[in-house]
Design an enzyme around this catalytic site. Structure first.
Site, PDB file in Angstrom:
ATOM      1  N   ASP A  96       1.117  -1.039   0.402  1.00  0.00           N
ATOM      2  CA  ASP A  96      -0.325  -0.176   0.399  1.00  0.00           C
ATOM      3  C   ASP A  96       0.879   1.618   0.178  1.00  0.00           C
ATOM      4  OD1 ASP A  96      -2.455  -1.586   0.023  1.00  0.00           O
ATOM      5  OD2 ASP A  96      -2.617  -1.275   1.680  1.00  0.00           O
ATOM      6  N   HIS A 165      -4.426  -2.295  -1.992  1.00  0.00           N
ATOM      7  CA  HIS A 165      -4.711  -0.713  -2.766  1.00  0.00           C
ATOM      8  C   HIS A 165      -3.880  -1.126  -3.887  1.00  0.00           C
ATOM      9  CE1 HIS A 165      -7.168   1.344   0.811  1.00  0.00           C
ATOM     10  NE2 HIS A 165      -6.248   0.155   1.069  1.00  0.00           N
ATOM     11  N   HIS A 252       0.574  -8.549   3.743  1.00  0.00           N
ATOM     12  CA  HIS A 252      -0.357  -8.152   3.984  1.00  0.00           C
ATOM     13  C   HIS A 252      -1.306  -8.487   3.630  1.00  0.00           C
ATOM     14  CE1 HIS A 252      -1.143  -3.745   2.798  1.00  0.00           C
ATOM     15  NE2 HIS A 252      -2.154  -4.315   2.645  1.00  0.00           N
ATOM     16  N   HIS A 284      -1.060  -4.016   6.190  1.00  0.00           N
ATOM     17  CA  HIS A 284      -2.342  -4.032   6.559  1.00  0.00           C
ATOM     18  C   HIS A 284      -2.845  -3.559   7.404  1.00  0.00           C
ATOM     19  CE1 HIS A 284      -5.906  -4.084   4.655  1.00  0.00           C
ATOM     20  NE2 HIS A 284      -6.592  -5.168   5.384  1.00  0.00           N
TER      21      HIS A 284
END
Length: 715
Positions: A96, A165, A252, A284
């Site tokens: 992310d 993401h 993650h 995460h």
């Protein structure tokens, strides 16, 4: 920006599970790795690998919001500044980096600028890259790590996996792939198959310290759990001297349980992770835990691993967990020992989260009507005065604790609960109160959240009283998030009677649809959330229509035949609804307790049949086709000679022994009957029946619906 942290004389706090930690001789986490004087004298033969660890940077978060649009990017620059000041050998990111899979040009432009500014320089790199880069970075056409590229001057290597993401949508590419191809980062942990995972480590050496870096980009938790349970995930280890390598795993995934309606719980249990690892970097999760947590694999002391959860570098939700101090971590590894130290981030916007419960109306302010808002003698509303007093106190705290390098305007979230005497009072306008502080806070429009602490009422409309603190519902609803929204909705419907259960729409589907509204805080407009909500519910209905079309169609020559067919549809649906009710209740009227299989795809909303017997001929079923790509690229690369597969054995002393968790060779038999391979069928109510007569276009207008060609448009 930070003080002198070159010494290992910084103490590392004990783990939360001290009683299970191994003794000092066999423990991998230590307080002192090397004497400071020895490190300065023998710097040229330094064996210590220095890594700056950060996760969930979310560049681009809030870029369409006033005040906070540059927060994530500014903090990312601070991370790179800390890495430069600490003279680390590498930066390790846990996913992310961007907030969106397709970030805006402005965000990509700024991130690229920062990477070029801090990562391209003449600084020497002491890390030797020993593994086959064409396997570690098999998604790239460049078969080498970026600091071995003769056309680049990389002085600060960055290694990163992708997060949720950084979704690998479309052709399996994300914005991180662009940065990798440009030579600015090293993206690893990507996998071509979503059915089997083969994890080959990046092998690094500095002096006498050997580091095996494993990475696994974000995967759906259910799929990853099944891969571990079915032994469809393989970890390779060095074929010689496996006990000499420090094994670091970065992933993650959801760490705590995030759903109750799924047997996998929407999380990755720590017990499934192989125990030859020394340290896990867990991305995460946005809550920062400054101390590594020791996880024992069994009753034997010292056979587990440590988990380091750095948390995010920017707050993406206004919760108490996000309001904690944000940190990056300096990780030092020597041999099979490591030490970690949190480094506070100084550019994170201050945030204060608090609660206010209104339960007693002051004497002399009670109105004559219950629904009338209480006022003081000067005409000011009592609840607004209490809310403003609390807000002023929170803003004062934020200003008092603000560091010079932090943004001036803080983030404030006040959760106001109306209880007891205030239950019948019309609540204040939260947005209007917040806008009064537009010049004092960064999020004036959503700084106040107001809810009533009301419980379900009986048929007479009498409210059931809660406890004296009035915190049962406020706690539950005050922490509603994307993570637990489906859980709350599912719990609500699971407690309903059989007659009140849903059929066409499933609770999990309703929760999934409502989650779109939680994205409004992340820049999604209300109109887009409405469209996504409608699309999700329509998707459920379309699946039911498709299933109904596959039902055996009896000849319909009269209105009585049509009514009999409708009765048959309703009967089948009620039978399946009853099976769902018995499953969620955990008991069957004829078969006792039932085991629930792992669900694979929420969007299809399946439920298991009651037993393994063949369904009635009139029942309908649909195959469970995964709407995600099962295999993007099928590839069986040859195992590199320096690696061997390992089946993880318990215990620290068993590290390096042969065997792997392995690949499962047996494939599940696909049933050719009316239920799919997991014995799931689709359930739902039938749509509304057509009227007895239905007009059609053209010459036949006004004729009866009882014709040879039946109009099935209502399906």
């Amino acid at each position: 920006m930070c003080g002198d942290n070159d010494s290992f004389d910084e103490e590392v706090a004990d783990s939360n599970n001290d009683s299970q930690r191994p003794d000092a001789e066999h423990d991998t986490m230590v307080d002192h790795l090397v004497d400071e004087e020895e490190e300065r004298t023998h710097h040229e033969v330094d064996d210590v690998i220095r890594i700056l660890v950060a996760t969930d940077i979310h560049c681009g978060y809030g870029e369409n919001k006033p005040n906070i649009h540059m927060d994530a990017v500014n903090t990312f620059e601070e991370v790179l500044q800390i890495a430069t000041e600490q003279k680390v050998d590498m930066v390790l990111l846990g996913g992310d980096l961007y907030h969106e899979n397709n970030p805006s040009r402005e965000v990509q432009h700024r991130v690229t600028q920062l990477l070029r500014q801090y990562c391209l320089n003449e600084n020497p790199i002491a890390l030797e890259f020993l593994s086959d880069a064409s396997i570690n970075f098999n998604q790239s056409v460049f078969g080498h790590v970026n600091y071995y590229d003769q056309n680049l001057n990389v002085g600060l290597p960055i290694f990163t996996i992708h997060g949720n993401h950084d979704d690998l949508s479309g052709k399996g590419l994300s914005a991180l792939d662009l940065l990798h191809e440009a030579g600015l980062v090293n993206l690893f942990g990507k996998h071509n198959s979503v059915q089997e995972f083969t994890v080959s480590p990046i092998l690094l050496r500095k002096g006498g310290t050997l580091l095996a870096l494993y990475g696994l980009g974000s995967q759906r938790d259910d799929r990853l759990v099944r891969a571990f349970k079915d032994q469809n995930i393989t970890f390779f280890r060095p074929s010689a001297g496996a006990e000499d390598w420090f094994n670091l795993f970065v992933l993650h995934q959801n760490r705590p349980r995030r759903a109750m309606h799924r047997s996998t719980g929407n999380f990755l249990p720590e017990s499934l992770i192989p125990h030859f690892f020394d340290l896990l970097v867990w991305g995460h999760e946005h809550e920062c835990k400054p101390d590594p947590q020791y996880v024992a694999s069994s009753e034997a002391v010292g056979d587990g691993f440590y988990i380091l959860q750095p948390g995010s570098t920017v707050a993406t939700s206004l919760t108490a967990e996000e309001a904690l101090q944000k940190n990056v971590f300096l990780l030092k590894i020597k041999g099979r020992k490591f030490a970690s130290k949190p480094i506070p981030l100084k550019t994170v916007r201050p945030m204060i989260v608090d609660e206010l419960v209104l339960d007693k109306i002051p004497p002399g302010c009670k109105p004559t009507l219950k629904t009338e808002r209480p006022k003081r003698k000067d005409g000011r509303y009592v609840d607004e005065l209490a809310i403003e007093a609390k807000l002023n106190e929170m803003i004062g705290r934020a200003k008092a604790n603000r560091r010079p390098t932090q943004p001036e305007l803080p983030l404030i979230r006040l959760k106001v609960t109306y209880d007891a005497d205030w239950l019948d009072v019309t609540p204040a306008n939260a947005k209007r109160i917040g806008l009064r502080y537009e010049s004092q806070v960064a999020n004036a429009a959503d700084m106040v959240v107001i809810r009533k602490n009301t419980k379900s009422t009986d048929s007479k409309g009498k409210k059931q009283q809660g406890n004296s603190k009035g915190d049962d519902i406020s706690d539950e609803l005050g922490h509603v998030s994307v993570a637990n929204l489906q859980n709350i909705i599912n719990d609500y419907f699971s407690g309903k009677k059989f007659e009140e259960r849903m059929t066409v729409l499933k609770p999990s589907g309703i929760g999934k649809a409502l989650e779109h509204y939680s994205e409004i805080d992340e820049g999604v407009t209300a109109a887009a959330a409405n469209r996504n909500f409608d699309a999700t519910l329509t998707n459920q209905i379309e699946h039911i229509r498709t299933a109904l079309k596959q039902m055996p169609l009896p000849p319909i020559d009269s209105l009585d035949d049509l009514e009999a067919f409708q009765d048959l549809i309703a009967k089948d649906l009620m039978d399946l609804k009853r099976a769902d009710y018995e499953r969620t209740a955990g008991v069957s009227s004829t078969h006792g307790p039932m085991e629930v299989e792992d669900e694979d795809e929420d969007s299809k909303f399946y439920m298991p049949v009651v037993n393994n017997t063949e369904p009635r001929k009139s029942s309908f079923s649909v195959r469970a086709d995964d709407d995600e790509d099962e295999v993007l690229v099928d590839s069986d690369e040859d195992t590199p000679s320096y690696l061997k597969t390992t089946k993880t054995t318990r215990g620290r002393g068993a590290r390096g022994k042969a065997a792997t968790r392995g690949r499962a060779t047996a494939k599940k038999n696909i049933r050719s009957m009316e239920v799919d391979e997991d014995e799931y069928v689709m359930v739902g109510d039938s749509p509304s029946p057509p009227p007895p007569s239905q007009s059609t276009r053209g010459r036949g207008r006004g004729r009866s619906a009882g014709t040879k060609k039946r109009d099935l448009s209502f399906f």
